[in-house]
Design an enzyme around this catalytic site. Structure first.
Site, PDB file in Angstrom:
ATOM      1  N   ASN A   9      46.187   4.940  -9.264  1.00  0.00           N
ATOM      2  CA  ASN A   9      45.793   4.555  -7.898  1.00  0.00           C
ATOM      3  C   ASN A   9      45.023   5.739  -7.323  1.00  0.00           C
ATOM      4  O   ASN A   9      45.624   6.739  -6.942  1.00  0.00           O
ATOM      5  CB  ASN A   9      47.047   4.260  -7.065  1.00  0.00           C
ATOM      6  CG  ASN A   9      46.699   4.043  -5.601  1.00  0.00           C
ATOM      7  OD1 ASN A   9      45.564   3.700  -5.266  1.00  0.00           O
ATOM      8  ND2 ASN A   9      47.669   4.241  -4.722  1.00  0.00           N
ATOM      9  N   TRP A  10      43.725   5.597  -7.286  1.00  0.00           N
ATOM     10  CA  TRP A  10      42.888   6.724  -6.842  1.00  0.00           C
ATOM     11  C   TRP A  10      42.948   6.950  -5.336  1.00  0.00           C
ATOM     12  O   TRP A  10      42.440   7.937  -4.840  1.00  0.00           O
ATOM     13  CB  TRP A  10      41.431   6.476  -7.250  1.00  0.00           C
ATOM     14  CG  TRP A  10      41.159   6.574  -8.716  1.00  0.00           C
ATOM     15  CD1 TRP A  10      42.065   6.657  -9.734  1.00  0.00           C
ATOM     16  CD2 TRP A  10      39.858   6.574  -9.342  1.00  0.00           C
ATOM     17  NE1 TRP A  10      41.424   6.716 -10.946  1.00  0.00           N
ATOM     18  CE2 TRP A  10      40.069   6.669 -10.728  1.00  0.00           C
ATOM     19  CE3 TRP A  10      38.551   6.493  -8.854  1.00  0.00           C
ATOM     20  CZ2 TRP A  10      39.017   6.695 -11.643  1.00  0.00           C
ATOM     21  CZ3 TRP A  10      37.500   6.516  -9.757  1.00  0.00           C
ATOM     22  CH2 TRP A  10      37.736   6.622 -11.140  1.00  0.00           C
ATOM     23  N   LYS A  11      43.520   5.997  -4.609  1.00  0.00           N
ATOM     24  CA  LYS A  11      43.550   6.062  -3.138  1.00  0.00           C
ATOM     25  C   LYS A  11      42.132   6.265  -2.609  1.00  0.00           C
ATOM     26  O   LYS A  11      41.179   5.754  -3.194  1.00  0.00           O
ATOM     27  CB  LYS A  11      44.500   7.168  -2.667  1.00  0.00           C
ATOM     28  CG  LYS A  11      45.857   7.131  -3.376  1.00  0.00           C
ATOM     29  CD  LYS A  11      46.885   7.972  -2.701  1.00  0.00           C
ATOM     30  CE  LYS A  11      48.113   8.084  -3.591  1.00  0.00           C
ATOM     31  NZ  LYS A  11      49.315   8.438  -2.878  1.00  0.00           N
ATOM     32  N   HIS A  94      50.949  -1.266  -0.786  1.00  0.00           N
ATOM     33  CA  HIS A  94      51.278   0.149  -1.021  1.00  0.00           C
ATOM     34  C   HIS A  94      51.927   0.722   0.240  1.00  0.00           C
ATOM     35  O   HIS A  94      51.588   0.323   1.355  1.00  0.00           O
ATOM     36  CB  HIS A  94      49.987   0.920  -1.360  1.00  0.00           C
ATOM     37  CG  HIS A  94      50.259   2.300  -1.862  1.00  0.00           C
ATOM     38  ND1 HIS A  94      50.536   3.347  -1.022  1.00  0.00           N
ATOM     39  CD2 HIS A  94      50.306   2.800  -3.124  1.00  0.00           C
ATOM     40  CE1 HIS A  94      50.736   4.436  -1.754  1.00  0.00           C
ATOM     41  NE2 HIS A  94      50.616   4.135  -3.029  1.00  0.00           N
ATOM     42  N   GLU A  96      51.482   3.349   1.782  1.00  0.00           N
ATOM     43  CA  GLU A  96      50.521   3.917   2.748  1.00  0.00           C
ATOM     44  C   GLU A  96      49.913   2.804   3.601  1.00  0.00           C
ATOM     45  O   GLU A  96      49.632   2.999   4.779  1.00  0.00           O
ATOM     46  CB  GLU A  96      49.439   4.712   1.993  1.00  0.00           C
ATOM     47  CG  GLU A  96      49.996   6.027   1.457  1.00  0.00           C
ATOM     48  CD  GLU A  96      49.333   6.539   0.197  1.00  0.00           C
ATOM     49  OE1 GLU A  96      48.226   6.075  -0.137  1.00  0.00           O
ATOM     50  OE2 GLU A  96      49.923   7.416  -0.465  1.00  0.00           O
ATOM     51  N   GLU A 166      58.168   2.065  -5.778  1.00  0.00           N
ATOM     52  CA  GLU A 166      57.673   3.359  -5.317  1.00  0.00           C
ATOM     53  C   GLU A 166      58.515   3.842  -4.141  1.00  0.00           C
ATOM     54  O   GLU A 166      58.242   3.470  -2.980  1.00  0.00           O
ATOM     55  CB  GLU A 166      56.213   3.248  -4.888  1.00  0.00           C
ATOM     56  CG  GLU A 166      55.284   2.820  -5.997  1.00  0.00           C
ATOM     57  CD  GLU A 166      53.891   3.416  -5.812  1.00  0.00           C
ATOM     58  OE1 GLU A 166      53.411   4.056  -6.750  1.00  0.00           O
ATOM     59  OE2 GLU A 166      53.303   3.253  -4.731  1.00  0.00           O
ATOM     60  N   GLY A 172      53.332  11.213  -3.391  1.00  0.00           N
ATOM     61  CA  GLY A 172      52.466  12.300  -2.931  1.00  0.00           C
ATOM     62  C   GLY A 172      53.223  13.523  -2.446  1.00  0.00           C
ATOM     63  O   GLY A 172      52.647  14.414  -1.835  1.00  0.00           O
ATOM     64  N   SER A 212      54.912  10.601  -7.608  1.00  0.00           N
ATOM     65  CA  SER A 212      54.774  11.933  -8.209  1.00  0.00           C
ATOM     66  C   SER A 212      55.002  11.941  -9.721  1.00  0.00           C
ATOM     67  O   SER A 212      55.528  12.922 -10.275  1.00  0.00           O
ATOM     68  CB  SER A 212      55.692  12.945  -7.510  1.00  0.00           C
ATOM     69  OG  SER A 212      55.348  13.050  -6.148  1.00  0.00           O
ATOM     70  N   GLY A 233      49.334   8.203  -8.587  1.00  0.00           N
ATOM     71  CA  GLY A 233      48.334   8.594  -7.606  1.00  0.00           C
ATOM     72  C   GLY A 233      47.636   9.880  -8.016  1.00  0.00           C
ATOM     73  O   GLY A 233      46.688   9.882  -8.804  1.00  0.00           O
ATOM     74  N   GLY A 234      48.119  10.993  -7.511  1.00  0.00           N
ATOM     75  CA  GLY A 234      47.460  12.289  -7.690  1.00  0.00           C
ATOM     76  C   GLY A 234      47.049  12.593  -9.122  1.00  0.00           C
ATOM     77  O   GLY A 234      45.907  13.003  -9.388  1.00  0.00           O
TER      78      GLY A 234
HETATM   79  C1  PEP Z   1      50.788   6.171  -5.485  1.00  0.00           C
HETATM   80  O1  PEP Z   1      49.786   6.380  -4.821  1.00  0.00           O
HETATM   81  O2  PEP Z   1      51.115   5.013  -5.736  1.00  0.00           O
HETATM   82  C2  PEP Z   1      51.560   7.308  -5.968  1.00  0.00           C
HETATM   83  C3  PEP Z   1      52.640   7.084  -6.664  1.00  0.00           C
HETATM   84  O3  PEP Z   1      51.081   8.545  -5.653  1.00  0.00           O
HETATM   85  P1  PEP Z   1      51.542   9.941  -6.321  1.00  0.00           P
HETATM   86  O4  PEP Z   1      51.572   9.733  -7.805  1.00  0.00           O
HETATM   87  O5  PEP Z   1      50.491  10.923  -5.904  1.00  0.00           O
HETATM   88  O6  PEP Z   1      52.894  10.257  -5.778  1.00  0.00           O
END
Ligand code: PEP
Length: 249
Positions: A9-11, A94, A96, A166, A172, A212, A233-234
């Site tokens: 997930n590049w956000k 999500h 966010e 999640e 994040g 994470s 994500g990251g």
């Molecule tokens: C996400 O954006 O779904 C996520 C899990 O982010 P991260 O891996 O950065 O915690």
């Protein structure tokens, strides 16, 4: 154990030029993956992503879609618009989006149904906040998110859905759920789906962990009995790190 579904997930990251560079780097690194590989990119990167991944094993997803096919919804994107581009998956609900854009279980359901009707494969995110976990409400929250967020989703449609567990406190933040916390929560979620759709459907359902996940902790998480993949994500923004997660199991 099933093969895994690993989705990035590049956000709101990567301009078109940056996206093209990242995808070109990623393609050879995951070419021999035995797990399913998906990248969920910003709307403006979708066309490049579809073109650059054509003929590869990388699938492309968006990060949201609206529940209507067209109309006065400034700033929104319809599921059919995504399909026309060649997009296959879409992240829905999500945390966010729930936190910053007023997404609720009802809007998650509406977007999921619309995505399914358009032939997309939704990746539906659920998960509790830290306060909910600490006050002993995790199971109640997860149960509500499944029962409300999947209210009208049929058993046939569920076969095209991936669920991402999640925990909000792990997204994040650099704080990952332990292997056992992730597995226990996913087992619980699977039980809720089993009550609604039956045991076989719940076992067939892919439930990812997200929060994470990185190249250091992916192996432990992905080796757990109920963790069917990861939403990342990251770490999905760096080709070598994302590829390491893809190959971690
Ligand atoms: C996400 O954006 O779904 C996520 C899990 O982010 P991260 O891996 O950065 O915690």
């Amino acid at each position: 154990m099933k093969n895994k579904i690993i989705a990035g997930n590049w956000k709101m990251n990567k301009t078109r030029a940056e996206a093209e560079a990242l995808i070109k780097e990623l393609v050879p690194l995951v070419a021999d993956a035995r797990n399913t590989v998906i990248i969920c990119v910003p709307f403006t990167d979708l066309q490049s992503a579809v073109e650059l991944t054509r003929g590869t094993n990388i699938h492309v997803g968006a990060q949201n879609c609206h529940w209507k096919e067209s109309g006065a919804f400034t700033g929104e994107i319809a599921p059919s618009m995504l399909r026309e581009l060649g997009v296959e998956y879409v992240v829905i609900g999500h945390s966010e989006r729930r936190t910053y854009f007023g997404e609720t279980d009802a809007t998650v359901l509406a977007r999921t149904k619309a995505a399914l009707n358009a032939g997309l494969k939704p990746i539906v995110c659920i998960g509790e906040t830290l306060a909910e976990r600490q006050s002993g409400k995790m199971e109640e929250v997860l149960t509500r998110q499944v029962s409300e967020g999947f209210k009208d989703v049929t058993a046939e449609e569920l076969q095209r859905v991936t669920v991402a567990y999640e925990p909000v406190w792990a997204i994040g933040t650099g704080v990952t759920a332990t292997d056992e916390q992730a597995n226990d929560a996913i087992k619980y979620i699977r039980g809720v789906f089993a009550e609604k759709y039956g045991k076989a459907a719940a076992e067939a359902l892919y439930i990812q962990y997200g929060g994470s996940m990185n190249d250091g902790n992916a192996k432990g998480l992905l080796n757990m009995s109920d963790v069917d993949g990861g939403l990342i994500g990251g770490a999905s923004l760096v080709a070598s790190k994302f590829a390491a997660i893809v190959h971690a199991h």
